[in-house]
Write a protein that holds these residues in place. Structure first.
Motif, short mmCIF file in Angstrom:
data_model
loop_
_atom_site.label_atom_id
_atom_site.label_comp_id
_atom_site.label_asym_id
_atom_site.label_seq_id
_atom_site.Cartn_x
_atom_site.Cartn_y
_atom_site.Cartn_z
N LEU A 1 68.94 -41.28 11.77
CA LEU A 1 67.59 -40.77 12.04
C LEU A 1 66.56 -41.38 11.09
N THR A 2 67.00 -41.71 9.88
CA THR A 2 66.09 -42.27 8.90
C THR A 2 65.72 -43.71 9.22
N THR A 3 66.73 -44.49 9.61
CA THR A 3 66.50 -45.92 9.82
C THR A 3 66.36 -46.32 11.28
N GLY A 4 66.87 -45.48 12.18
CA GLY A 4 66.85 -45.84 13.60
C GLY A 4 67.80 -46.97 13.92
N ARG B 1 67.62 -39.72 22.96
CA ARG B 1 69.06 -40.02 23.02
C ARG B 1 69.42 -41.21 22.12
N TYR B 2 68.46 -42.08 21.91
CA TYR B 2 68.72 -43.25 21.06
C TYR B 2 69.14 -42.82 19.66
N PHE B 3 68.68 -41.67 19.21
CA PHE B 3 68.92 -41.23 17.84
C PHE B 3 70.18 -40.37 17.69
N LEU B 4 70.92 -40.15 18.80
CA LEU B 4 72.20 -39.47 18.69
C LEU B 4 73.17 -40.34 17.89
N LEU B 5 73.92 -39.73 17.02
CA LEU B 5 74.89 -40.47 16.21
C LEU B 5 75.79 -41.30 17.11
N PRO B 6 75.87 -42.62 16.89
CA PRO B 6 76.72 -43.46 17.75
C PRO B 6 78.17 -43.00 17.74
N ILE B 7 78.82 -43.13 18.89
CA ILE B 7 80.23 -42.78 18.99
C ILE B 7 81.05 -43.80 18.20
#
Length: 286
Positions: free
Chosen positions: A282-285, A131-137
């Protein structure tokens, strides 16, 4: 209201072996989630070719048009006091007045609790909570369900593909390890965005999954800023209906799908930007 849809799917075999076709699943309406994904992706046919060469069909899903929040009411200027009122005020100020009554002030709102969801990425391998890697709102956006998103169970993931027999075996042939999803409404209330992540066994497996993931009955287009990504567009027959876009791609061992629903004809630039940002995340976290 959105247009009803009911498309089928066909297999896209990568090898000469004869495909075994799985019957198309009955469409089921999406339920509003509390601890499960809010809705299924696009009501379109999806074809996946794997070692098992099984065809799958995405379940139909009702799509709603997002309604914008009411605009803030404009502030109006207070009228200037009349001469009589000004004179009365001056007279009153010349006489003793009672001690002022203190007016209670609202306590400052407590800040929202910080998310405890954590993840790391190195060499295309994503570890920790997916879930951490879901695009931030984006600022002002409103999440449907948990703000951190939802960790998908096998049943949740199978539901995305119509819960057909053998679907989890298909995914596991790509080394499937888990999924996460989140749906939010944009700040202007005009678009509803669903981001879904599926983690696979390796970068190669995630890439293979994307190459064998085809969406039918939508117009394909290239995704700017996301090499290897593909976009699909569904233009409504009437501007009062909901238009849809879907983007699919992968970064490292994670495949991502972004669905966008808007009233009328969608703007491809919106999906292009979302796909680009998701790839960078996803690339940088972060």
């Amino acid at each position: 209201m959105p247009e009803p849809e009911n498309e089928g799917a066909t297999a896209v075999p990568p090898a000469p072996a004869a495909p075994a076709v799985v019957p198309e699943a009955a469409a089921a309406p999406a339920a509003a989630p509390r601890q499960a994904p809010r809705r299924l992706p696009r009501a379109v046919g999806v074809a996946l070719a794997t070692a098992g060469l099984l065809a799958v069909t995405a379940a139909s899903a009702a799509v709603t048009v997002a309604v914008g929040k009411p605009a803030a009411r404009p502030a109006t200027a207070a009228p200037a006091p009349s001469k009589a009122a000004a004179s009365a005020s001056a007279t009153a100020s010349a006489t003793p007045s009672a001690a002022p009554v203190p007016v209670p002030t609202a306590a400052p709102a407590e800040p929202a609790p910080a998310s405890t969801v954590k993840g790391t990425v190195s060499g295309g391998r994503h570890e920790g909570d997916l879930r951490y890697f879901l695009l931030p709102i984006p600022a002002g956006g409103e999440s449907y369900g948990p703000v951190d998103g939802v960790t998908m169970t096998d049943d949740d993931v199978a539901a995305v593909f119509g819960k057909q027999d053998g679907i989890m075996d298909i995914l596991k042939s790509y080394g499937y390890k888990g999924g996460a999803t989140r749906t939010y409404r944009t700040a202007d209330g005009k678009a509803e965005v669903t981001v879904t992540l599926l983690k696979f066994g390796s970068t190669a497996m995630a890439g293979d999954f994307v190459r064998n993931y085809k969406i039918k009955s939508m117009d394909p287009f290239d995704i700017d800023g996301d090499q290897g990504g593909r976009g699909y567009l569904k233009t409504p027959k009437q501007q009062a209906y909901t238009g849809s876009m879907t983007g699919i791609s992968s970064q490292g061992d994670v495949q991502y799908t972004i669905d966008v629903d808007v009233k009328g004809t969608p703007d491809k630039a919106l999906l292009n930007e979302l796909m680009k940002r998701q790839r960078e995340w996803l690339t940088t976290g972060g």
